[in-house]
Design a protein around this motif. Structure first.
Motif, PDB file in Angstrom:
ATOM      1  N   MET A  82       3.535  -8.985  -0.264  1.00  0.00           N
ATOM      2  CA  MET A  82       4.845  -8.994   0.377  1.00  0.00           C
ATOM      3  C   MET A  82       5.016 -10.308   1.141  1.00  0.00           C
ATOM      4  SD  MET A  82       4.546  -5.036   1.573  1.00  0.00           S
ATOM      5  CE  MET A  82       6.177  -4.740   2.192  1.00  0.00           C
ATOM      6  N   LYS A 136      18.644   4.947   4.900  1.00  0.00           N
ATOM      7  CA  LYS A 136      19.211   3.766   5.553  1.00  0.00           C
ATOM      8  C   LYS A 136      18.910   2.522   4.721  1.00  0.00           C
ATOM      9  CE  LYS A 136      18.232   5.418  10.249  1.00  0.00           C
ATOM     10  NZ  LYS A 136      17.339   5.166  11.390  1.00  0.00           N
ATOM     11  N   ARG A 164       1.015   0.378  -0.888  1.00  0.00           N
ATOM     12  CA  ARG A 164       0.445  -0.151  -2.128  1.00  0.00           C
ATOM     13  C   ARG A 164      -0.458  -1.357  -1.837  1.00  0.00           C
ATOM     14  NH1 ARG A 164       4.824  -3.295  -5.023  1.00  0.00           N
ATOM     15  NH2 ARG A 164       4.289  -4.671  -3.325  1.00  0.00           N
ATOM     16  N   ASP A 165       0.037  -2.270  -0.991  1.00  0.00           N
ATOM     17  CA  ASP A 165      -0.707  -3.495  -0.717  1.00  0.00           C
ATOM     18  C   ASP A 165      -1.923  -3.252   0.169  1.00  0.00           C
ATOM     19  OD1 ASP A 165       1.111  -4.851  -2.155  1.00  0.00           O
ATOM     20  OD2 ASP A 165       1.657  -6.291  -0.600  1.00  0.00           O
ATOM     21  N   ASN A 166      -1.782  -2.394   1.173  1.00  0.00           N
ATOM     22  CA  ASN A 166      -2.848  -2.279   2.170  1.00  0.00           C
ATOM     23  C   ASN A 166      -2.687  -1.005   2.996  1.00  0.00           C
ATOM     24  OD1 ASN A 166      -4.755  -2.682   4.148  1.00  0.00           O
ATOM     25  ND2 ASN A 166      -4.208  -4.815   4.522  1.00  0.00           N
ATOM     26  N   ARG A 195      15.195  -0.027  -1.232  1.00  0.00           N
ATOM     27  CA  ARG A 195      15.780  -0.852  -0.168  1.00  0.00           C
ATOM     28  C   ARG A 195      15.859  -0.112   1.161  1.00  0.00           C
ATOM     29  NH1 ARG A 195      14.656  -5.209  -1.375  1.00  0.00           N
ATOM     30  NH2 ARG A 195      15.854  -5.780   0.443  1.00  0.00           N
ATOM     31  N   THR A 196      15.099   0.949   1.319  1.00  0.00           N
ATOM     32  CA  THR A 196      15.122   1.704   2.574  1.00  0.00           C
ATOM     33  C   THR A 196      13.814   1.481   3.326  1.00  0.00           C
ATOM     34  OG1 THR A 196      14.084   3.635   1.591  1.00  0.00           O
ATOM     35  CG2 THR A 196      16.484   3.527   1.464  1.00  0.00           C
ATOM     36  N   PRO A 197      13.771   1.853   4.611  1.00  0.00           N
ATOM     37  CA  PRO A 197      12.500   1.745   5.339  1.00  0.00           C
ATOM     38  C   PRO A 197      11.356   2.438   4.600  1.00  0.00           C
ATOM     39  CG  PRO A 197      14.269   2.165   6.893  1.00  0.00           C
ATOM     40  CD  PRO A 197      14.887   2.227   5.523  1.00  0.00           C
ATOM     41  N   LEU A 198      11.605   3.644   4.065  1.00  0.00           N
ATOM     42  CA  LEU A 198      10.534   4.328   3.337  1.00  0.00           C
ATOM     43  C   LEU A 198      10.096   3.513   2.118  1.00  0.00           C
ATOM     44  CD1 LEU A 198       8.731   6.847   2.849  1.00  0.00           C
ATOM     45  CD2 LEU A 198      10.553   7.721   1.394  1.00  0.00           C
ATOM     46  N   TYR A 218       2.325   4.010  10.947  1.00  0.00           N
ATOM     47  CA  TYR A 218       2.681   4.923   9.857  1.00  0.00           C
ATOM     48  C   TYR A 218       1.461   5.657   9.321  1.00  0.00           C
ATOM     49  CZ  TYR A 218       7.490   3.379   9.466  1.00  0.00           C
ATOM     50  OH  TYR A 218       8.811   3.151   9.715  1.00  0.00           O
ATOM     51  N   LEU A 235       9.142  -1.546  12.043  1.00  0.00           N
ATOM     52  CA  LEU A 235       9.933  -0.387  11.632  1.00  0.00           C
ATOM     53  C   LEU A 235       9.702   0.838  12.504  1.00  0.00           C
ATOM     54  CD1 LEU A 235       9.956  -0.501   7.725  1.00  0.00           C
ATOM     55  CD2 LEU A 235      11.837  -0.895   9.293  1.00  0.00           C
ATOM     56  N   ASN A 268       5.711   0.005  -0.457  1.00  0.00           N
ATOM     57  CA  ASN A 268       5.095  -1.257  -0.886  1.00  0.00           C
ATOM     58  C   ASN A 268       3.944  -1.638   0.023  1.00  0.00           C
ATOM     59  OD1 ASN A 268       8.049  -3.046  -2.105  1.00  0.00           O
ATOM     60  ND2 ASN A 268       6.966  -1.255  -2.847  1.00  0.00           N
ATOM     61  N   ALA A 269       4.111  -1.404   1.318  1.00  0.00           N
ATOM     62  CA  ALA A 269       3.049  -1.728   2.265  1.00  0.00           C
ATOM     63  C   ALA A 269       1.807  -0.879   1.992  1.00  0.00           C
ATOM     64  CB  ALA A 269       3.538  -1.532   3.703  1.00  0.00           C
ATOM     65  N   VAL A 315      -1.433  -0.159   7.211  1.00  0.00           N
ATOM     66  CA  VAL A 315      -0.252   0.653   7.482  1.00  0.00           C
ATOM     67  C   VAL A 315      -0.496   1.590   8.672  1.00  0.00           C
ATOM     68  CG1 VAL A 315       1.100   2.582   6.554  1.00  0.00           C
ATOM     69  CG2 VAL A 315       0.773   0.531   5.191  1.00  0.00           C
ATOM     70  N   ALA A 330      12.653   6.952   7.145  1.00  0.00           N
ATOM     71  CA  ALA A 330      14.038   7.062   6.678  1.00  0.00           C
ATOM     72  C   ALA A 330      14.192   6.581   5.234  1.00  0.00           C
ATOM     73  CB  ALA A 330      14.950   6.253   7.589  1.00  0.00           C
ATOM     74  N   ARG A 338       1.199   4.537  17.923  1.00  0.00           N
ATOM     75  CA  ARG A 338       2.488   5.003  18.456  1.00  0.00           C
ATOM     76  C   ARG A 338       2.440   5.171  19.966  1.00  0.00           C
ATOM     77  NH1 ARG A 338       3.254   9.776  13.970  1.00  0.00           N
ATOM     78  NH2 ARG A 338       3.228   8.401  12.166  1.00  0.00           N
ATOM     79  N   ILE A 350      17.734  -1.032   4.492  1.00  0.00           N
ATOM     80  CA  ILE A 350      16.876  -1.816   5.380  1.00  0.00           C
ATOM     81  C   ILE A 350      17.534  -3.124   5.807  1.00  0.00           C
ATOM     82  CG2 ILE A 350      15.650  -2.987   3.509  1.00  0.00           C
ATOM     83  CD1 ILE A 350      13.229  -2.027   5.771  1.00  0.00           C
ATOM     84  N   LEU A 402       5.870  11.539   0.397  1.00  0.00           N
ATOM     85  CA  LEU A 402       7.314  11.432   0.189  1.00  0.00           C
ATOM     86  C   LEU A 402       7.614  10.720  -1.128  1.00  0.00           C
ATOM     87  CD1 LEU A 402       8.458  10.590   3.833  1.00  0.00           C
ATOM     88  CD2 LEU A 402       8.823  12.720   2.585  1.00  0.00           C
ATOM     89  N   PHE A 421      -0.295  -7.582   4.241  1.00  0.00           N
ATOM     90  CA  PHE A 421       0.244  -7.012   3.002  1.00  0.00           C
ATOM     91  C   PHE A 421       0.444  -8.163   2.015  1.00  0.00           C
ATOM     92  CE2 PHE A 421       1.867  -4.413   6.585  1.00  0.00           C
ATOM     93  CZ  PHE A 421       1.043  -3.312   6.380  1.00  0.00           C
ATOM     94  N   LEU A 443      16.541   3.469  -3.152  1.00  0.00           N
ATOM     95  CA  LEU A 443      15.341   3.944  -2.446  1.00  0.00           C
ATOM     96  C   LEU A 443      14.393   2.801  -2.100  1.00  0.00           C
ATOM     97  CD1 LEU A 443      13.747   6.446  -1.464  1.00  0.00           C
ATOM     98  CD2 LEU A 443      12.661   6.513  -3.711  1.00  0.00           C
ATOM     99  N   ARG A 470      10.241   0.323   1.580  1.00  0.00           N
ATOM    100  CA  ARG A 470       9.460  -0.851   1.973  1.00  0.00           C
ATOM    101  C   ARG A 470       8.055  -0.455   2.407  1.00  0.00           C
ATOM    102  NH1 ARG A 470      10.756  -4.970  -0.198  1.00  0.00           N
ATOM    103  NH2 ARG A 470      11.098  -3.350  -1.707  1.00  0.00           N
ATOM    104  N   MET A 471       7.954   0.677   3.115  1.00  0.00           N
ATOM    105  CA  MET A 471       6.623   1.110   3.549  1.00  0.00           C
ATOM    106  C   MET A 471       5.784   1.575   2.363  1.00  0.00           C
ATOM    107  SD  MET A 471       6.471   0.217   6.592  1.00  0.00           S
ATOM    108  CE  MET A 471       4.764   0.714   6.824  1.00  0.00           C
TER     109      MET A 471
END
Lengths: 433, 253
Positions: free
Chosen positions: B98, B120, A212-214, A201-204, A223, B109, A209-210, A218, B117, B82, B122, A231, B95, A199, A206-207
């Motif tokens: 990161m 998938k 969390r940081d800021n 390692r997925t786009p979700l 997003y 993304l 973490n984003a 985002v 998603a 968007r 990344i 989620l 960020f 989990l 990673r986001m």
């Protein structure tokens, strides 16, 4: 132009890295498989089962705290509800003779955790930070108190019990013996850990973490941070439910303690002590905290006090947790300057240990006088006998604390200097920090 | 109106009040597509507030804000993003924990359709990887790819800020004081970077450095006390007596 873009991206993992990566997972699976062959006593099998459950629970908590930056004080709600539903499901399956084997029951716990997280989460994840923390605390109290009121479902003080051995058998296993429960927990732990790692390692992931940081920024890359938090919350609830169901299967009972503040606090401790900044942090924390609580409760009646003091020490002196402390040494190891800090550690260890022993002596003596003052003052703590009434004991405790503290301060300062030097040399040796 | 290309950004009678304090007095502003438009004005004139209103960070009290003819007033920031509008921040807003690579990747993304998603891997998304690599190359941070953003130098963080802003491929870019606090050499590099990266897109920029403004902008709008007092080409603005009086002072004469 194409060459440039390709070289700008991080190189794809080499074969050796891939082998190492999959090797770790295969190694873990083998260890889980062989562990009962080495330590086969009933006690250690129970301990391992508890550790596995605790690992899933702590990792699910870290989806919130470490990955998405959400501090929850009520994560046990989803653990507990998963546990209760699992017990009711077992009774229901047995009662109706459904052909569902026990190994699938944790899925019901997971679905329960997911359902309630999805239900409650939409509101509570509107904001992160203090608002989220407060809502989680309020909801935890609400659910925990209704567990005592809604007796038909939660079984009141006694809880609800079930017999795990009456379900459909798989390979002739009825899951009565602890060894079979161990393998059930181990398999679920491995699957859940892999799923939760994937989990991240997925786009979700990673986001998360984003966010969390800021969370503000985002919003400006397209997003909705609320959806991301929601989620993440659902996933955390799902895996917490699985852990709760496994706990219920292990004990064959679910009671209100599953949902309570202590359970919510313990998972926070485990994740934080292990280190929320690393994926394996909560795993380390879960192992450590389970051993600590089992071990300490045997040797001292106030083990929770030590537990709390230890937690405070971690928050103050090692905010990265145990894993953070270990990872800090990586540049030194790579730069070959590890040996320069080890002597200073040895020097610092002595007064620190003296201080801790003085503190423990004082705590145990005080506890003796507050809990049972009229009894024999010759007591044992951590297996060591001493006289709590003797002025010598008190003087020794005081001396150890004061002298230990003074020397520890000095020696830890020396450690700091040794560190800086070692790190500088390691950097000169070409190791990126 | 028929047949005419809509403006990239158009603000009509936009007002913003905080309680009884009117910060934006009725702004009217048009930015044509493909134009590099600078928004200038003294401190406290409402430049950043205007950016916050356009990008959805704040909701206007009244008035209409259109993005390529589509009403966006009151939409949330991610909805506006968007629709093809992206902004940078005056105070670096990245960020921090990161790496540079991950920062840029997060910014591509949504634009590559990954949405939320969770099924998938990344690292196995070639389009994401290539676009991220291209942006990294564009902002000249290839050598700093694996460094946490919080450990970058100030100028590098500003470059990353611009990188994140343009990474999503938005058509309309809002840059809030991108060269603030930079040395002369750094400013020059940043300006050529902005010029290159906003080629073929619409740019609205808030900037205090007049050499940057007059070197970069096709048109300039002057904001004073929450109102646009003049809008025109650099020459027109330079010659406008109202602007001279209110803002540029003697040095522009």
């Amino acid at each position: 132009m194409r060459d440039i873009t390709v070289s700008a991206a991080p190189p794809p993992p080499a074969l050796a890295d891939k082998l190492k990566f999959y090797g770790i997972w295969v190694g873990v699976a083998l260890i889980l498989l062989l562990l009962p062959k080495i330590l086969s006593s009933g006690g250690s099998l129970t301990t391992f089962s508890l550790i596995g459950i605790s690992i899933i629970f702590a990792l699910s908590y870290n989806i919130l705290l470490g990955q998405t930056g959400m501090l929850s004080f009520g994560h046990a709600v989803y653990y507990g509800l998963g546990g209760f539903l699992a017990i009711h499901a077992i009774n229901f399956i047995v009662g109706h003779k459904f052909p569902i084997p026990l190994p699938l029951v944790p899925m019901i716990g997971g679905a329960t955790g997911l359902f309630f997280a999805a239900l409650i989460g939409w509101v509570s994840t509107q904001r992160s930070g203090t608002a989220f923390a407060m809502i989680s605390l309020g909801l935890a109290e609400l659910v925990a108190s209704s567990a005592l009121i809604l007796r038909s479902f939660f079984g009141g003080e006694a809880g609800v019990s079930a017999n795990r051995t009456k379900l459909l058998k798989v390979f002739d296993w009825n899951f009565g013996p602890q060894i079979q429960i161990y393998y059930l927990v181990a398999a679920w732990t491995l699957v859940a850990v892999i799923a939760m790692y994937a989990l991240t390692r997925t786009p979700l992931g990673r986001m998360c973490n984003a966010v969390r940081d800021n969370p503000e920024r985002v919003q400006f890359v397209g997003y909705d941070p609320h959806v991301i938090r929601y989620l993440a919350f659902c996933f955390a609830g799902f895996f917490a439910g699985i852990a709760g169901a496994l706990a219920a299967i292990n004990f064959e009972i679910a009671n209100s303690a599953y949902l309570g503040a202590v359970q919510s606090g313990t998972v926070l401790f485990a994740a934080y002590i292990g280190g929320i900044g690393f994926f394996i942090g909560p795993i380390v924390g879960a192992i450590f905290v389970t051993f600590l609580s089992l071990g300490l409760s045997d040797v001292t009646p106030v083990w929770q006090l030590y537990f709390g003091l230890f937690f405070i020490a971690v928050v103050m002196f090692a905010p990265g947790g145990i894993t953070g402390l270990l990872m800090m040494h990586r540049p030194l190891l790579k730069g070959g300057t590890m040996l320069r800090v080890l002597p200073s550690y040895a020097v610092a260890l002595l007064p620190t240990l003296a201080m801790v022993i003085g503190l423990m002596l004082a705590i145990e003596s005080t506890v003796h006088y507050t809990v049972n003052p009229s009894e024999n003052p010759h007591i044992r703590a951590f297996g060591i006998p001493f006289n709590a009434a003797s002025p010598l004991t008190w003087a020794a405790a005081l001396a150890l604390i004061v002298v230990g503290f003074a020397l520890a301060r000095l020696s830890w300062r020396r450690v700091g200097h040794a560190w800086d030097e070692a790190l500088t040399t390691a950097r000169q040796n070409g190791v990126a920090a | 109106m028929s047949g005419k290309e809509p403006n990239a950004i158009e603000l009509r009678d936009v007002e913003k009040s905080f309680g009884i304090t009117k910060v934006i007095q009725t702004i009217n502003l048009k930015v044509a597509q493909g134009e590099r438009h600078a928004l200038i004005g003294p401190n406290g004139a409402g430049k950043s507030t205007t950016f916050n209103l356009i990008s959805g960070y704040m909701k206007p009290t009244s008035g209409s804000i259109q993005l390529r003819g589509e009403e966006i007033a009151g939409l949330r920031p991610f909805q506006i993003n968007r629709r093809g509008l992206s902004r940078s921040f005056q105070v670096t807003n990245v960020f921090g924990n990161m790496t540079v690579w991950e920062n840029l990747r997060c910014a591509v993304l949504w634009a590559t359709g990954q949405r939320y998603a969770f099924w998938k891997n990344i690292d196995k998304l070639p389009e994401v990887r290539e676009r991220t690599a291209r942006i990294l190359e564009d902002i000249h941070l290839v050598g700093r790819r694996d460094v946490p953003a919080g450990l970058l130098t100030y100028a590098e963080q500003r470059a990353l800020e611009i990188g994140i802003t343009i990474a999503g491929g938005a058509n309309v870019i809002l840059l809030d004081e991108p060269t603030a606090g930079m040395s002369h050499a750094e400013t020059e590099r940043a300006v050529s970077l902005i010029r290159r990266l906003t080629e073929g897109r619409t740019l609205l920029i808030v900037e205090h450095d007049m050499s940057v403004v007059f070197g970069l902008a096709d048109r300039i709008s002057v904001l004073v006390y929450g109102q646009v007092i003049a809008s025109g080409t650099p020459e027109e603005i330079r010659g406008n007596p109202k602007v001279k009086e209110a803002y540029l002072g003697e040095e522009a004469a």
